[in-house]
Design a protein around this motif. Structure first.
Motif, PDB file in Angstrom:
ATOM      1  N   ASP A 389       0.775  -1.686   0.050  1.00 39.98           N
ATOM      2  CA  ASP A 389      -0.261   0.028  -0.379  1.00 39.98           C
ATOM      3  C   ASP A 389       0.711   1.534   0.196  1.00 39.98           C
ATOM      4  O   ASP A 389      -0.067   2.272  -0.771  1.00 39.98           O
ATOM      5  CB  ASP A 389      -0.496  -0.266   1.198  1.00 39.98           C
ATOM      6  CG  ASP A 389      -1.945  -1.664   1.193  1.00 39.98           C
ATOM      7  OD1 ASP A 389      -2.344  -1.585   0.286  1.00 39.98           O
ATOM      8  OD2 ASP A 389      -2.895  -1.780   2.174  1.00 39.98           O
ATOM      9  N   SER A 390       1.910   1.399   0.906  1.00 44.49           N
ATOM     10  CA  SER A 390       2.520   2.404   1.057  1.00 44.49           C
ATOM     11  C   SER A 390       3.661   2.419  -0.728  1.00 44.49           C
ATOM     12  O   SER A 390       3.707   3.606  -0.738  1.00 44.49           O
ATOM     13  CB  SER A 390       4.126   2.069   2.289  1.00 44.49           C
ATOM     14  OG  SER A 390       4.645   2.922   2.168  1.00 44.49           O
ATOM     15  N   ALA A 391       4.147   1.593  -1.116  1.00 49.41           N
ATOM     16  CA  ALA A 391       4.816   2.010  -2.577  1.00 49.41           C
ATOM     17  C   ALA A 391       3.656   2.552  -3.325  1.00 49.41           C
ATOM     18  O   ALA A 391       3.859   3.104  -4.651  1.00 49.41           O
ATOM     19  CB  ALA A 391       5.041   0.169  -2.745  1.00 49.41           C
ATOM     20  N   ALA A 392       2.244   1.872  -3.430  1.00 50.16           N
ATOM     21  CA  ALA A 392       1.429   2.656  -4.122  1.00 50.16           C
ATOM     22  C   ALA A 392       1.446   4.109  -4.568  1.00 50.16           C
ATOM     23  O   ALA A 392       1.688   4.929  -5.479  1.00 50.16           O
ATOM     24  CB  ALA A 392       0.021   1.745  -4.523  1.00 50.16           C
ATOM     25  N   VAL A 393       1.221   4.307  -2.842  1.00 52.02           N
ATOM     26  CA  VAL A 393       1.703   5.929  -3.187  1.00 52.02           C
ATOM     27  C   VAL A 393       2.430   6.994  -3.287  1.00 52.02           C
ATOM     28  O   VAL A 393       2.597   7.365  -3.613  1.00 52.02           O
ATOM     29  CB  VAL A 393       0.916   6.115  -1.185  1.00 52.02           C
ATOM     30  CG1 VAL A 393       1.196   7.771  -0.223  1.00 52.02           C
ATOM     31  CG2 VAL A 393      -0.383   5.588  -0.511  1.00 52.02           C
ATOM     32  N   ARG A 399       8.470   9.422  -6.324  1.00 53.56           N
ATOM     33  CA  ARG A 399       9.063   8.724  -4.721  1.00 53.56           C
ATOM     34  C   ARG A 399       9.528   7.710  -5.425  1.00 53.56           C
ATOM     35  O   ARG A 399       9.528   6.471  -3.999  1.00 53.56           O
ATOM     36  CB  ARG A 399       8.653   8.757  -3.684  1.00 53.56           C
ATOM     37  CG  ARG A 399       8.422  10.263  -3.356  1.00 53.56           C
ATOM     38  CD  ARG A 399       7.856  10.429  -2.348  1.00 53.56           C
ATOM     39  NE  ARG A 399       7.870  10.249  -0.906  1.00 53.56           N
ATOM     40  CZ  ARG A 399       7.717  10.542   0.718  1.00 53.56           C
ATOM     41  NH1 ARG A 399       6.619  10.804   1.000  1.00 53.56           N
ATOM     42  NH2 ARG A 399       9.065   9.554   1.739  1.00 53.56           N
ATOM     43  N   THR A 400       9.880   7.236  -6.188  1.00 51.42           N
ATOM     44  CA  THR A 400       9.720   5.728  -7.127  1.00 51.42           C
ATOM     45  C   THR A 400      11.317   4.703  -5.642  1.00 51.42           C
ATOM     46  O   THR A 400      11.188   3.721  -6.513  1.00 51.42           O
ATOM     47  CB  THR A 400      10.497   5.661  -8.445  1.00 51.42           C
ATOM     48  OG1 THR A 400      11.912   6.911  -8.596  1.00 51.42           O
ATOM     49  CG2 THR A 400       9.807   6.082  -8.946  1.00 51.42           C
ATOM     50  N   GLU A 401      12.187   5.616  -5.324  1.00 45.73           N
ATOM     51  CA  GLU A 401      13.497   4.902  -5.320  1.00 45.73           C
ATOM     52  C   GLU A 401      12.637   4.782  -3.545  1.00 45.73           C
ATOM     53  O   GLU A 401      12.882   3.419  -2.834  1.00 45.73           O
ATOM     54  CB  GLU A 401      14.583   6.073  -4.221  1.00 45.73           C
ATOM     55  CG  GLU A 401      15.544   5.516  -4.277  1.00 45.73           C
ATOM     56  CD  GLU A 401      16.276   4.486  -5.269  1.00 45.73           C
ATOM     57  OE1 GLU A 401      17.080   2.968  -4.766  1.00 45.73           O
ATOM     58  OE2 GLU A 401      16.474   4.781  -6.742  1.00 45.73           O
ATOM     59  N   ASN A 406      10.810  -0.531  -0.438  1.00 46.95           N
ATOM     60  CA  ASN A 406       9.405  -1.542   0.181  1.00 46.95           C
ATOM     61  C   ASN A 406       8.951  -2.722  -1.068  1.00 46.95           C
ATOM     62  O   ASN A 406       8.784  -3.400  -0.346  1.00 46.95           O
ATOM     63  CB  ASN A 406       8.479  -0.263   0.071  1.00 46.95           C
ATOM     64  CG  ASN A 406       8.153   0.888   1.100  1.00 46.95           C
ATOM     65  OD1 ASN A 406       9.052   0.683   1.100  1.00 46.95           O
ATOM     66  ND2 ASN A 406       6.822   1.413   0.813  1.00 46.95           N
ATOM     67  N   ILE A 407       9.143  -2.817  -1.994  1.00 46.47           N
ATOM     68  CA  ILE A 407       9.579  -3.403  -2.736  1.00 46.47           C
ATOM     69  C   ILE A 407      10.467  -4.867  -2.299  1.00 46.47           C
ATOM     70  O   ILE A 407      10.401  -5.839  -2.487  1.00 46.47           O
ATOM     71  CB  ILE A 407       9.288  -3.323  -4.658  1.00 46.47           C
ATOM     72  CG1 ILE A 407       8.450  -3.087  -4.775  1.00 46.47           C
ATOM     73  CG2 ILE A 407       9.271  -4.658  -5.209  1.00 46.47           C
ATOM     74  CD1 ILE A 407       8.489  -2.224  -6.439  1.00 46.47           C
ATOM     75  N   ARG A 408      11.745  -4.645  -2.010  1.00 47.21           N
ATOM     76  CA  ARG A 408      12.725  -5.389  -1.649  1.00 47.21           C
ATOM     77  C   ARG A 408      12.591  -5.561  -0.393  1.00 47.21           C
ATOM     78  O   ARG A 408      12.549  -7.016  -0.430  1.00 47.21           O
ATOM     79  CB  ARG A 408      14.253  -4.248  -1.660  1.00 47.21           C
ATOM     80  CG  ARG A 408      14.712  -4.423  -2.798  1.00 47.21           C
ATOM     81  CD  ARG A 408      16.247  -3.784  -3.316  1.00 47.21           C
ATOM     82  NE  ARG A 408      16.257  -2.715  -2.321  1.00 47.21           N
ATOM     83  CZ  ARG A 408      16.246  -1.247  -3.020  1.00 47.21           C
ATOM     84  NH1 ARG A 408      17.131  -1.079  -4.098  1.00 47.21           N
ATOM     85  NH2 ARG A 408      16.146  -0.218  -1.729  1.00 47.21           N
ATOM     86  N   ARG A 409      11.630  -4.940   0.377  1.00 47.54           N
ATOM     87  CA  ARG A 409      11.625  -5.565   1.189  1.00 47.54           C
ATOM     88  C   ARG A 409      10.693  -6.739   0.906  1.00 47.54           C
ATOM     89  O   ARG A 409      10.322  -7.445   2.401  1.00 47.54           O
ATOM     90  CB  ARG A 409      10.292  -4.733   2.683  1.00 47.54           C
ATOM     91  CG  ARG A 409      11.910  -3.497   3.052  1.00 47.54           C
ATOM     92  CD  ARG A 409      11.199  -2.338   3.947  1.00 47.54           C
ATOM     93  NE  ARG A 409      11.979  -1.470   4.519  1.00 47.54           N
ATOM     94  CZ  ARG A 409      13.481  -1.613   5.249  1.00 47.54           C
ATOM     95  NH1 ARG A 409      12.655  -2.039   5.668  1.00 47.54           N
ATOM     96  NH2 ARG A 409      14.104  -0.106   5.265  1.00 47.54           N
TER      97      ARG A 409
END
Length: 592
Positions: A389-393, A399-401, A406-409
């Motif tokens: 959810d946080s990555a979508a926001v 704020r792609t980096e 978040n995706i790596r996590r």
């Protein structure tokens, strides 16, 4: 019968006496040859040594100290080289002016031996021999004397003394008694030390006077040997009294004119007479046996037909019994074959049941851990949902980096859940593995991941002590994990709710074995429970909390590995489970 025995004894004794005489005669010839050979090699030496320039110079100037010293050293070196007893030089008045033993405690230098027969003969120009006991050295020897000629004039005498102890030593302990006697019948050389200086002839005053005049035996005590002489046919016998014992000997003698002594060989006749009595007794016994054999033969002929009939009946009975016994054995064999087949089937069923029990124990353990594991999986799932959810926001805000982080996590959380799932799947699978080299650190690391949820639920802390180089054991990796899961889970159960919730797992190598020790700080194991703790279906947990199979299955798994599983109480409190397995040096060792 008595007359026959007596006549047979006489003939047998005469025959054995003849045979013994031939043997003793051979021994006599060998003894004479040995004496002659030993002494003969020294006979020409005095004359050869007297021709030495230093000896000739000394005899013409006997008072010169330098010449005496040179002669002494020369004679000592020659004496050592030839292995003789003594060599010495005398002037015509009998005084010794040089000797090989000049530096010894019993030196001949300065001694006068003019009374010796060998000196008198050599002073007259003759080669001389003499055997005697040394008056100075108190040592027996055989003397060779030769005149020292300067041109054609006799100026002195040189004497060569030979030790006879080596010859005498070879006579000891043999079948024969060998001795040498002088013309007066006094024993001068013998293999029996107690006979030395004894006379086999009466020691009359005349014999004693002649012996004392030559001082042949110095101050030795001369005694008469108690001897009685006799004959047996053509053989000379001599009986010697030694205390209360009387011994009869067959005697053979040979006079040696050049040495003026007599060599005697004695053979104890007890063996001869014993053999004669034995052969007579054997002959009589043989006659008696022959008569007995004839009587037995007649009796056997009378009973032969009866025995043949009995044997025939017994053979028929035996054949009947053999047939009956064969039939019984055939029936027994068929029954045994059926029992073996049933036993093999039972063993197969037992193995299958055991495998099912092992699997059931593992599944039961998995069921007990399911609640904790669902919590373990829900945590990363919730975290992944939050990160997603946080990555979508973050993407919407460019704020792609941060979104990529978040995706790596999320990926790491998925890997963690996959690892837990993989270990559970491997743990639940039925093992069909051969024994191999299993590193302890890998087995415990995989086990720790499986029991992590159970440890977290019990708030237990796992301490590891595997040494600088963790050992390698011979086992099945999946089944070893099952054992470790069971033991560590039991430890977590024991310490749950206590103040000290540490579980210590250590491994160390002890010779050719590896000890894996799991210790908790719980209440320990009572003796009554320790006796049954590895029995199937025995449990101390409440209803629905265990089947009582975990430790029983673990015990049998370790036993299959060729190891042992035991339990004890630590002196400081808590239970100690010890697993002993065969050690392996390297991973490749299992394949060799």
């Amino acid at each position: 019968m008595i007359a026959l025995a007596y006549q047979g004894g006489v003939l047998a004794t005469r025959s054995y006496m003849d045979e013994a005489s031939l043997q003793a005669e051979t021994a006599l010839r060998l003894a004479v040859s040995a004496l002659g050979g030993h002494l003969g090699r020294y006979e020409p030496l005095p004359a050869l040594i007297s021709d030495h320039e230093g000896i000739e110079t000394l005899i013409t100037q006997p008072g010169d100290p330098r010449l005496r010293e040179e002669a002494n050293v020369y004679l000592k070196s020659i004496n050592s080289l030839l292995g003789s007893s003594d060599i010495y030089v005398m002037t015509l008045d009998g005084d010794t002016i040089a000797a090989s033993n000049y530096d010894g405690s019993a030196s001949f230098v300065g001694q006068n031996f003019s009374y010796r027969p060998y000196f008198k003969d050599a002073a007259k120009g003759r080669q001389s021999r003499f055997y005697a006991l040394g008056t100075t050295s108190s040592k027996r020897g055989y003397y060779f004397a030769s005149p020292i000629l300067i041109g054609t004039v006799i100026k002195g005498v040189i004497v060569f003394k030979v030790d006879i102890d080596t010859i005498e030593a070879s006579w000891r302990g043999g079948e024969y008694k060998i001795f040498v006697s002088d013309p007066e019948g006094i024993i001068f050389m013998t293999g029996s030390a107690e006979w030395l200086y004894s006379g086999i002839l009466p020691l009359t005053p005349q014999r004693r006077a002649r012996t004392e005049a030559s001082r042949r035996y110095s101050d030795a005590n001369l005694t008469a040997l108690p001897v009685e002489r006799g004959t047996s046919g053509n053989h000379a016998l001599m009986t010697v009294r030694e205390g209360s014992d009387r011994r009869e000997y067959l005697v053979l003698s040979q006079y040696v004119p050049e040495a003026d002594w007599t060599v005697n060989v004695l053979l104890d006749t007890r063996s001869v007479r014993t053999q004669a009595r034995t052969i007579v007794a054997a002959g009589i016994l043989l006659l008696c046996l022959a008569g007995l054999a004839v009587a037995i033969l007649l009796q056997r002929r009378a009973r032969l037909s009866e025995r043949m009939q009995m044997q025939k009946e017994a053979q028929n009975e035996l054949e009947h019994r053999v047939e009956a016994r064969t039939a019984d054995l055939a029936r027994v064999n068929r029954r045994i074959e059926r029992e073996i087949a049933e036993k093999r089937l039972t063993e197969q069923q037992l193995r299958q049941t055991q495998a099912d029990l092992i699997q059931a124990g593992k599944l039961a353990g998995l069921g007990q851990m399911s609640a904790a594991l669902s919590h373990e999986l829900n945590q990363p799932l919730a975290a992944a949902k939050t990160y997603a959810d946080s990555a979508a926001v973050l993407i919407d805000r460019n704020r792609t980096e941060e979104a990529r982080d978040n995706i790596r996590r999320i990926s790491a959380l998925i890997d963690r859940m996959a690892s837990i799932s993989r270990h559970l799947r491997n743990f639940a699978r039925k093992p069909n593995e051969e024994l191999a080299a299993v590193p302890i650190d890998e087995a415990i690391r995989d086990t720790a991941e499986i029991v992590a949820a159970r440890l977290a639920a019990a708030d237990a802390h796992l301490e590891l002590d595997l040494g600088e180089t963790p050992p390698i054991v011979r086992a099945g990796p999946v089944r070893l994990q099952q054992v470790l899961v069971n033991v560590i889970s039991n430890a977590a159960d024991a310490i749950e709710g206590l103040d000290d919730r540490r579980i210590r797992v250590s491994a160390r190598r002890e010779g050719g074995r590896v000890a894996i020790i799991v210790r908790d700080h719980g209440p320990g194991v009572s003796p009554s429970i320790a006796e049954r703790i590895f029995d199937p279906f025995f449990t101390t947990k409440g209803v629905g909390k265990g089947l009582g199979l975990g430790l029983s299955i673990s015990y049998n798994i370790i036993k299959d590995f060729g190891g042992s599983l035991s339990v004890s109480n630590h002196p400081d409190g808590g239970a100690v489970f010890r697993i002993d397995l065969d050690a392996m040096a390297t991973i490749s060792e299992a394949a060799e």
